[in-house]
Design a protein around this motif. Structure first.
Motif, PDB file in Angstrom:
ATOM      1  N   TRP A  71     -49.912  45.970  50.444  1.00  0.00           N
ATOM      2  CA  TRP A  71     -49.990  45.992  48.979  1.00  0.00           C
ATOM      3  C   TRP A  71     -51.210  46.819  48.572  1.00  0.00           C
ATOM      4  O   TRP A  71     -52.115  47.061  49.382  1.00  0.00           O
ATOM      5  CB  TRP A  71     -50.079  44.566  48.423  1.00  0.00           C
ATOM      6  N   ALA A  72     -51.244  47.263  47.327  1.00  0.00           N
ATOM      7  CA  ALA A  72     -52.328  48.115  46.849  1.00  0.00           C
ATOM      8  C   ALA A  72     -53.671  47.387  46.957  1.00  0.00           C
ATOM      9  O   ALA A  72     -53.743  46.185  46.723  1.00  0.00           O
ATOM     10  CB  ALA A  72     -52.078  48.518  45.394  1.00  0.00           C
ATOM     11  N   PRO A  73     -54.723  48.144  47.354  1.00  0.00           N
ATOM     12  CA  PRO A  73     -54.775  49.604  47.479  1.00  0.00           C
ATOM     13  C   PRO A  73     -54.398  50.156  48.846  1.00  0.00           C
ATOM     14  O   PRO A  73     -54.479  51.365  49.060  1.00  0.00           O
ATOM     15  CB  PRO A  73     -56.243  49.910  47.182  1.00  0.00           C
ATOM     16  N   ASP A  74     -53.985  49.309  49.804  1.00  0.00           N
ATOM     17  CA  ASP A  74     -53.514  49.843  51.081  1.00  0.00           C
ATOM     18  C   ASP A  74     -52.281  50.710  50.872  1.00  0.00           C
ATOM     19  O   ASP A  74     -51.446  50.419  50.007  1.00  0.00           O
ATOM     20  CB  ASP A  74     -53.165  48.696  52.037  1.00  0.00           C
ATOM     21  N   ALA A  75     -52.160  51.754  51.675  1.00  0.00           N
ATOM     22  CA  ALA A  75     -50.975  52.603  51.620  1.00  0.00           C
ATOM     23  C   ALA A  75     -49.748  51.802  52.036  1.00  0.00           C
ATOM     24  O   ALA A  75     -49.845  50.897  52.871  1.00  0.00           O
ATOM     25  CB  ALA A  75     -51.157  53.801  52.550  1.00  0.00           C
ATOM     26  N   PRO A  76     -48.580  52.084  51.448  1.00  0.00           N
ATOM     27  CA  PRO A  76     -47.356  51.340  51.779  1.00  0.00           C
ATOM     28  C   PRO A  76     -47.044  51.393  53.265  1.00  0.00           C
ATOM     29  O   PRO A  76     -47.435  52.334  53.968  1.00  0.00           O
ATOM     30  CB  PRO A  76     -46.287  52.043  50.951  1.00  0.00           C
ATOM     31  N   SER A  77     -46.330  50.378  53.725  1.00  0.00           N
ATOM     32  CA  SER A  77     -45.942  50.322  55.145  1.00  0.00           C
ATOM     33  C   SER A  77     -44.472  49.985  55.258  1.00  0.00           C
ATOM     34  O   SER A  77     -43.879  49.378  54.376  1.00  0.00           O
ATOM     35  CB  SER A  77     -46.774  49.267  55.883  1.00  0.00           C
TER      36      SER A  77
END
Length: 421
Positions: free
Chosen positions: A408-414
């Protein structure tokens, strides 16, 4: 003084849609928000006043999703409008939601509007209301701000310098942090510190940037009231002046502003190298593809996004508006103070929201514990940062793999479980 929430969404067609509401059939508004009896009744009587025939039905997330999925599978249903948190919508297939760009409606925050696209080119939901964590300070502390610092655009370095100045002037550490047993410290790390320094939470948990973040946390702790390990609601320490500067949830600061409104100021969380990390609780409204009357559903969205309705929503739910409103003078001082801070924070050009964890199921507590344990080992016990992060990383990997929760944001999608890189 009139406080405003700036509105960035276009308003073309709004009046027409609102006027059309009365001619539409009843809309089933299926929501996970405003579930307490008093709140739900306030939504029906105040928020939905003038919206035409609306059946507002709030439910827990489980029953809400079960009925929605059943209607989607059947290809038809009675739900006309969905109300839910960002995390609920992000777990859905965008094929099941109606693109809403044509309404010309949106939030003040470009960041919120972007999140509402759910990775597509069009809004899949319309941001509806928001809550968050903010900072507060005794006005006595303002004279000790570092030269050139503005509390509405503070950096972590400026916050540390400010807390240092106050400590030197008063002889005691007066920054307050909710590190008590019931404090929301884990949300600070997940939604504020990590996004501000690493532009992530899970992927970046043990990164070099995370090492820097924890080094900065140790600097801040050095000028933090040591009693913070017992603080859970910072309004109490603000009122007794054990603390002059504090971070906490808006609801846990309210008493200070309501009892002594002239003695305190509210302001946004500070920024780090990766932006102004903050954790918005974003609720949105969306139309499922099986809605029986699309025009009635769209008209209800227009009603809910009207500035007057947004103020009514604030009164009913204590969630803040996402559009341009004049906050009435008869609102509690805490609402006006916190509302202004939330508005500035969410609209800041360097805003970098760290959303609430999603998809963790019954592992949510274990996820939070990773951050609490990391704090206690690094900051309180003084253990080496790199060693602690590598150790806690193993636990975090197990949690993500066991749940399969995507980033989930702010991590890049996976694709699949969010990796701990």
């Amino acid at each position: 003084m009139t406080l405003k929430f700036q509105f960035a969404g276009a308003v073309s067609g709004l009046a027409l849609l609102v006027a059309a509401t009365a001619a539409q059939a009843e809309v089933l508004f299926w929501s996970t928000q405003a579930k307490p009896v008093e709140e739900a009744q306030a939504v029906r009587e105040q928020v939905l006043d003038g919206a035409g025939e609306v059946d507002y039905q709030p439910n827990d997330a489980g029953p809400w999703l079960t009925r929605l999925n059943a209607e989607l599978k059947a290809g038809s249903g009675s739900i006309g409008l969905l109300g839910a948190l960002h995390g609920d919508f992000s777990a859905m297939s965008t094929d099941d939601l109606v693109d809403l760009d044509e309404l010309g409606l949106g939030a003040q925050s470009d960041t919120f509007n972007s999140l509402a696209q759910l990775g597509t080119d069009a809004k899949q939901y319309i941001p509806w209301m928001q809550a968050s964590y903010i900072m507060a300070a005794n006005t006595k502390a303002l004279e000790h701000l570092p030269e050139g610092a503005d509390i509405n655009t503070l950096t972590y370095d400026q916050l540390i310098a400010w807390a240092t100045n106050v400590k030197e002037a008063t002889g005691s550490a007066k920054f307050g942090f909710p590190a008590g047993p019931k404090g929301l410290k884990h949300r600070f790390f997940q939604g504020y510190l990590y996004p501000s320094y690493t532009d992530g939470v899970v992927r970046t948990f043990a990164s070099d940037k995370a090492v820097t973040a924890w080094e900065k946390m140790k600097e801040l702790w050095a000028v933090t009231n040591p009693g913070s390990t017992n603080f859970s609601f910072l309004q109490e320490q603000l009122l007794n002046e054990d603390v002059w500067i504090a971070f906490d949830h808006t609801s846990r600061l309210a008493a200070a502003f309501n009892e002594r409104p002239d003695d305190f100021v509210a302001f946004p969380a500070p920024a780090g190298p990766e932006g102004r990390g903050f954790m918005p609780v974003i609720a949105g409204i969306a139309i499922p593809r099986t809605a029986p009357d699309m025009e009635a559903s769209k008209a209800l969205i227009a009603h809910l996004m009207d500035p007057a309705t947004q103020v009514a929503t604030l009164r009913a739910t204590n969630f803040f508006p996402v559009v341009d409103v004049d906050l009435p003078d008869d609102l509690p001082p805490s609402v006006k103070a916190a509302g202004n801070a939330v508005a500035i924070m969410s609209a800041s050009p360097d805003a970098n929201p760290g959303l609430l964890p999603a998809g963790l199921g019954n592992k949510g507590g274990d996820f939070n514990r990773v951050f609490v344990d990391t704090f206690e080992r690094i900051v309180l016990a003084g253990q080496p940062i790199e060693r602690v992060l590598e150790d806690q990383k193993k636990t975090l990997v197990r949690i993500m793999n066991d749940t399969g929760a995507p980033c989930w944001a702010p991590d890049a999608p996976s694709e699949g479980a969010c990796p701990v890189e």
